[in-house]
Write a protein that holds these residues in place. Sequence first.
Motif, short mmCIF file in Angstrom:
data_model
loop_
_atom_site.label_atom_id
_atom_site.label_comp_id
_atom_site.label_asym_id
_atom_site.label_seq_id
_atom_site.Cartn_x
_atom_site.Cartn_y
_atom_site.Cartn_z
N ARG A 77 0.65 -1.15 -0.11
CA ARG A 77 -0.07 -0.11 0.09
C ARG A 77 0.96 1.24 0.13
O ARG A 77 2.02 1.08 0.52
N LEU A 78 0.33 2.26 -0.62
CA LEU A 78 0.80 3.55 -0.50
C LEU A 78 0.42 4.68 0.32
O LEU A 78 -1.11 4.66 0.33
N LEU A 79 1.00 5.13 1.25
CA LEU A 79 0.35 6.01 2.35
C LEU A 79 1.09 7.36 1.95
O LEU A 79 2.18 7.54 1.94
N VAL A 80 0.06 8.36 1.61
CA VAL A 80 0.48 9.62 1.34
C VAL A 80 0.18 10.64 2.30
O VAL A 80 -1.09 10.77 2.67
N ASP A 81 0.85 11.89 2.73
CA ASP A 81 0.59 12.63 3.72
C ASP A 81 1.45 13.95 3.45
O ASP A 81 2.53 13.86 3.37
N VAL A 82 0.74 14.96 3.33
CA VAL A 82 1.41 16.32 3.17
C VAL A 82 2.09 16.92 4.56
O VAL A 82 2.42 18.02 4.58
N ALA A 83 2.00 16.08 5.63
CA ALA A 83 2.37 16.54 6.81
C ALA A 83 3.94 17.17 6.88
O ALA A 83 4.86 16.40 6.42
N HIS A 84 3.70 18.33 7.44
CA HIS A 84 5.04 19.06 7.33
C HIS A 84 5.44 19.80 8.38
O HIS A 84 6.06 20.90 8.54
N ASN A 85 4.88 19.35 9.73
CA ASN A 85 5.21 19.97 10.79
C ASN A 85 5.05 19.11 11.97
O ASN A 85 4.45 17.95 11.52
N PRO A 86 5.76 19.19 13.13
CA PRO A 86 5.73 18.22 14.03
C PRO A 86 4.62 17.85 14.42
O PRO A 86 4.25 16.44 14.65
N GLN A 87 3.10 18.46 14.68
CA GLN A 87 1.97 18.02 15.20
C GLN A 87 1.38 16.99 14.23
O GLN A 87 0.56 16.01 14.18
N ALA A 88 1.67 17.31 12.90
CA ALA A 88 0.99 16.73 11.91
C ALA A 88 1.79 15.18 11.73
O ALA A 88 1.11 14.10 11.16
N VAL A 89 2.91 15.16 11.70
CA VAL A 89 3.76 14.01 11.38
C VAL A 89 3.54 13.15 12.62
O VAL A 89 3.42 12.04 12.37
N ARG A 90 3.31 13.61 13.86
CA ARG A 90 2.95 12.78 15.11
C ARG A 90 1.47 12.11 14.84
O ARG A 90 1.46 10.91 14.82
N ALA A 91 0.59 12.61 13.95
CA ALA A 91 -0.69 12.03 13.70
C ALA A 91 -0.24 11.20 12.53
O ALA A 91 -0.98 9.97 12.47
N LEU A 92 0.51 11.32 11.54
CA LEU A 92 0.94 10.21 10.47
C LEU A 92 1.46 9.10 11.20
O LEU A 92 1.17 8.04 10.93
N ALA A 93 2.37 9.26 12.30
CA ALA A 93 2.92 8.16 12.85
C ALA A 93 1.84 7.19 13.75
O ALA A 93 1.97 5.85 13.43
N GLU A 94 0.71 7.78 14.14
CA GLU A 94 -0.24 7.10 14.84
C GLU A 94 -0.94 6.34 13.74
O GLU A 94 -1.45 5.13 13.94
N THR A 95 -0.97 6.82 12.29
CA THR A 95 -1.71 5.95 11.42
C THR A 95 -0.99 4.77 11.00
O THR A 95 -1.45 3.76 10.54
N LEU A 96 0.38 4.84 11.21
CA LEU A 96 1.12 3.67 11.00
C LEU A 96 1.18 2.68 12.22
O LEU A 96 1.82 1.62 11.89
#
Length: 424
Positions: free
Chosen positions: A299-318
């Motif tokens: 699967r391909l996971l794409v996210d425009v996350a570009h600051n600490p808060q957004a990348v933390r949420a991305l990490a939770e997705t993983l």
Amino acid sequence: MTDAEDAESLLVRLVGPAQRIELGLDRMRAAMEHLGIPENLPFPVITIAGTNGKGSVLAYLEALYRQSGYRCVAYSSPHIWRFVERLRVSGAPLPDQRWQEKFAALASLAEEIPLTYFELSTLAALSLCMEEAPDLAILEVGLGGRLDAVNAIDADIAIITSIDLDHQALLGPDRESIGREKAGILRRERPVIYGDRESPCTSVLTAADQLGAPLYLLGRDFDLDSEGHWRGNGLRIAAPPPISDSVVQRNNLALALAAVYQLRARLPQAWPPAERWRFAPKLVGRSQWLRPWGESRPRLLVDVAHNPQAVRALAETLAGQSGRIMACWGMMADKDLSASVASLRAKVDAWALLAMPDLPRAASPAQLRAQLPGADVRCEISLIDLPELLQRWAEELSGADVLLCFGSFHVLAALPSEWFDNAS
């Protein structure tokens, strides 16, 4: 205007590239006065500011009002593949020709008033909104709030999604300073809906109090529970499902529903909401799972996350992924690179670092590599070669594995748009 020139090319020729940022409302207000665009538009307006979540809240609002039978205009930025993505009427972009005609009509004004790319875009969008005469306009702030071009309009409802560290050079060094800038979208005695559940900024609360703006805080005054019910003002209403079953998306949907509730007297068909989506919210590149290579490939996971808060949420997705995770990372150099990638370091098995030679603001692969001591960095490639790399990696991995692309809207834009036809 040449035959081959599209709307964005004309825009750049008139005012210069998007990278030129000059905050302030004087130019915008002067241009609006010249064109007869009032600060209070003749239809309800919701303005959305915040560090993260703006696009999600806008997508929910657009879907909620569309399925209620209202004609809705939504303005957002940046676009991903085509400039016309920035303005949608009833869910569909206006034709490029409409934008071209509008920019051509504004050319002489752009010579008189030194507007920026975003200012002229916003001015044209507002003019097009006036021509479309919708039931509602939803406007996403481009940067900050107080001095952003969108803030030249007096909104009926202000939404501040969240506040975290981003664009500190322009907005201030800490959350309170940034919150003060974003609270600039508040208007006297008009409701504000705020989404920082755990640590709301005092600067936002103070601004609301000084303006007599009724403030509704996520978790205190309203919420969306894990069973899918919106709670607020003594009500418990069944809601349509969020884009994904994550805390972040439940919060974003809760904010949108709170705004719909506040506008129920003017747009009564939207409240209470339907329990199912008739027009599903469309949001590209926010923790979005894709299957461009089929079920047997990663699967391909794409996210425009570009600051600490957004990348933390991305990490939770993983969280809970059992297969390998291969990440492709590109980000602007003025971001907090170390803090942004911190939550992913232990999750990612191998990295590709993306060079963006056409973007002066972009971090170099060397700058990115410095944030990943000891990591398995497989390659450094130009952004234009990203699809080819993903294709090659996809052939080596299984359906249990994940390919991750994140860090910037530019990273997302490098991917073929047809890959998103199979979004899950």
